[in-house]
Design a protein around this motif. Structure first.
Motif, PDB file in Angstrom:
ATOM      1  N   LEU A   1       6.150   9.055   7.888  1.00 62.19           N
ATOM      2  CA  LEU A   1       5.120  10.069   7.684  1.00 62.19           C
ATOM      3  C   LEU A   1       5.173  10.693   6.290  1.00 62.19           C
ATOM      4  O   LEU A   1       4.362  11.562   5.974  1.00 62.19           O
TER       5      LEU A   1
ATOM      6  N   GLU B   1       0.230   4.646   7.166  1.00 66.25           N
ATOM      7  CA  GLU B   1      -1.155   4.383   6.746  1.00 66.25           C
ATOM      8  C   GLU B   1      -1.218   3.195   5.792  1.00 66.25           C
ATOM      9  O   GLU B   1      -2.095   2.338   5.911  1.00 66.25           O
ATOM     10  N   ARG B   2      -0.301   3.130   4.858  1.00 69.08           N
ATOM     11  CA  ARG B   2      -0.266   2.007   3.909  1.00 69.08           C
ATOM     12  C   ARG B   2      -0.045   0.682   4.639  1.00 69.08           C
ATOM     13  O   ARG B   2      -0.694  -0.321   4.342  1.00 69.08           O
TER      14      ARG B   2
ATOM     15  N   ILE C   1      -2.313   8.650  14.094  1.00 70.99           N
ATOM     16  CA  ILE C   1      -2.679   8.024  12.818  1.00 70.99           C
ATOM     17  C   ILE C   1      -3.178   6.607  13.059  1.00 70.99           C
ATOM     18  O   ILE C   1      -4.207   6.197  12.526  1.00 70.99           O
TER      19      ILE C   1
ATOM     20  N   GLN D   1       1.304   9.169  -2.984  1.00 71.14           N
ATOM     21  CA  GLN D   1      -0.056   9.150  -3.528  1.00 71.14           C
ATOM     22  C   GLN D   1      -1.097   9.382  -2.439  1.00 71.14           C
ATOM     23  O   GLN D   1      -2.121   8.710  -2.360  1.00 71.14           O
ATOM     24  N   GLY D   2      -0.814  10.336  -1.544  1.00 70.54           N
ATOM     25  CA  GLY D   2      -1.788  10.755  -0.542  1.00 70.54           C
ATOM     26  C   GLY D   2      -1.808   9.980   0.757  1.00 70.54           C
ATOM     27  O   GLY D   2      -2.530  10.343   1.674  1.00 70.54           O
ATOM     28  N   LEU D   3      -1.041   8.892   0.867  1.00 72.18           N
ATOM     29  CA  LEU D   3      -1.015   8.088   2.100  1.00 72.18           C
ATOM     30  C   LEU D   3       0.409   8.000   2.637  1.00 72.18           C
ATOM     31  O   LEU D   3       1.355   7.847   1.874  1.00 72.18           O
ATOM     32  N   THR D   4       0.525   8.070   3.962  1.00 76.92           N
ATOM     33  CA  THR D   4       1.848   7.893   4.568  1.00 76.92           C
ATOM     34  C   THR D   4       2.226   6.417   4.535  1.00 76.92           C
ATOM     35  O   THR D   4       1.372   5.547   4.364  1.00 76.92           O
TER      36      THR D   4
ATOM     37  N   LYS E   1       4.372  11.068   2.485  1.00 76.88           N
ATOM     38  CA  LYS E   1       3.199  10.657   1.722  1.00 76.88           C
ATOM     39  C   LYS E   1       3.573  10.223   0.317  1.00 76.88           C
ATOM     40  O   LYS E   1       4.383  10.857  -0.351  1.00 76.88           O
TER      41      LYS E   1
END
Length: 74
Positions: free
Chosen positions: A25, A35-36, A62, A29-32, A27
């Motif tokens: 979780l 998410e990446r 997510i 550059q704005g992404l976990t 981050k």
């Protein structure tokens, strides 16, 4: 699809981590990290379905938000 066979990407995500707690979780550059990973799997043309296996409600949320199929594990 590969050779007329559906391809599932399975992403196991643990809530706890011994080395770096909560790393999935964190981050960057704005992404976990989660998410990446999901987005990379979505970009793979041979993957038909993405399944995230997790014991974390936040990670499951997510995964669901990004369109993958979360499986909550006990």
């Amino acid at each position: 699809m590969v050779r007329d066979q559906k391809v599932n990407a399975i992403i196991p995500v643990r809530q706890g981590s011994k080395g770096v707690p909560g790393k999935n979780l964190l981050k960057i550059q704005g992404l976990t990290l989660l998410e990446r990973t999901i987005r990379m799997a979505q970009e793979c043309k041979s993957v038909d379905q993405i399944v995230v296996s997790t014991d974390s409600l936040e990670c499951a949320e997510i995964a669901e938000r990004l369109g993958s199929c979360p499986k909550k594990c006990a």
